[in-house]
Motif scaffolding. Sequence first.
Motif, PDB file in Angstrom:
ATOM      1  N   LYS A   1       0.642  -1.381   0.209  1.00  0.00           N
ATOM      2  CA  LYS A   1      -0.127  -0.485   0.204  1.00  0.00           C
ATOM      3  C   LYS A   1       0.932   1.202  -0.190  1.00  0.00           C
ATOM      4  CE  LYS A   1      -3.014  -2.330   3.111  1.00  0.00           C
ATOM      5  NZ  LYS A   1      -4.108  -2.642   4.093  1.00  0.00           N
ATOM      6  N   GLY A   2       1.952   1.649   0.297  1.00  0.00           N
ATOM      7  CA  GLY A   2       3.451   2.330  -0.477  1.00  0.00           C
ATOM      8  C   GLY A   2       3.438   2.697   1.186  1.00  0.00           C
ATOM      9  N   ARG A   3       3.327   2.020   2.509  1.00  0.00           N
ATOM     10  CA  ARG A   3       3.689   2.343   3.475  1.00  0.00           C
ATOM     11  C   ARG A   3       4.737   1.586   4.019  1.00  0.00           C
ATOM     12  NH1 ARG A   3      -0.423   3.638   8.754  1.00  0.00           N
ATOM     13  NH2 ARG A   3       1.613   4.936  10.153  1.00  0.00           N
ATOM     14  N   PHE A   4       5.646   3.350   3.933  1.00  0.00           N
ATOM     15  CA  PHE A   4       7.395   1.499   4.848  1.00  0.00           C
ATOM     16  C   PHE A   4       7.087   2.370   6.184  1.00  0.00           C
ATOM     17  CE2 PHE A   4      11.829   1.722   5.531  1.00  0.00           C
ATOM     18  CZ  PHE A   4      12.121   1.088   5.490  1.00  0.00           C
ATOM     19  N   ILE A   5       7.648   3.640   6.533  1.00  0.00           N
ATOM     20  CA  ILE A   5       7.399   3.606   7.962  1.00  0.00           C
ATOM     21  C   ILE A   5       5.978   3.685   9.148  1.00  0.00           C
ATOM     22  CG2 ILE A   5       8.447   6.071   9.688  1.00  0.00           C
ATOM     23  CD1 ILE A   5      10.030   6.468   7.198  1.00  0.00           C
ATOM     24  N   HIS A   6       5.821   3.531  10.377  1.00  0.00           N
ATOM     25  CA  HIS A   6       4.607   3.255  10.761  1.00  0.00           C
ATOM     26  C   HIS A   6       5.352   4.386  12.416  1.00  0.00           C
ATOM     27  CE1 HIS A   6       2.219   0.607   8.792  1.00  0.00           C
ATOM     28  NE2 HIS A   6       4.130   0.261   8.387  1.00  0.00           N
ATOM     29  N   ARG A   7       4.296   4.696  12.877  1.00  0.00           N
ATOM     30  CA  ARG A   7       4.837   5.455  13.808  1.00  0.00           C
ATOM     31  C   ARG A   7       4.011   5.415  15.024  1.00  0.00           C
ATOM     32  NH1 ARG A   7       7.397   8.273   9.939  1.00  0.00           N
ATOM     33  NH2 ARG A   7       9.019   9.246   9.892  1.00  0.00           N
ATOM     34  N   PRO A   8       4.180   4.119  16.093  1.00  0.00           N
ATOM     35  CA  PRO A   8       4.578   3.185  15.591  1.00  0.00           C
ATOM     36  C   PRO A   8       3.570   2.183  15.046  1.00  0.00           C
ATOM     37  CG  PRO A   8       3.785   3.287  18.213  1.00  0.00           C
ATOM     38  CD  PRO A   8       3.939   4.304  17.184  1.00  0.00           C
TER      39      PRO A   8
END
Length: 162
Positions: free
Chosen positions: A49-56
């Motif tokens: 889905k194009g999401r590499f970074i999560h916080r958190p």
Amino acid sequence: MNGLLTDALLLGLGATAFMDIVALLQKRLLGIPSLNYAMVGRWLGHLPKGRFIHRPIGESAPIQAEMALGWLAHYLIGIAFAIIFLVLVGPNWLARPTLIAALGFGVITVIAPFLFLQPGMGAGVAARKTPQPTTARLRSLFAHASFGVGLWLAGVLVMRVL
């Protein structure tokens, strides 16, 4: 090539299983929590889905079958690392497996979580955004060193059995 893949499959599965046994012993005997592979699956499930970074990562939407995806990825990565290891050390390593080569390689593989998984899950490069980055780094290093020991043990078993 077929021999390489078979050897890598056996080494990767054996080394990863050994790593998991060590993690289980750490949890049961010392109360040290191990990596939640559902969160690895969640991270991987968001990549298309194009999401590499999560916080958190824990605050990101769950992914269907994330636990299974995380565990599958864990073992596939172990096999991929075993392929790389066998290519680097050459085909003769299995005839006389050495601990130093396997342990050294295991330690080097800690680069993967430091540079990809931890930043992607919101922990920052080398877990710098965690409450105790040094502890997190040492746990990762120990886990990957145990993978290296597992490579050696699996190599000894493969040599004796096959």
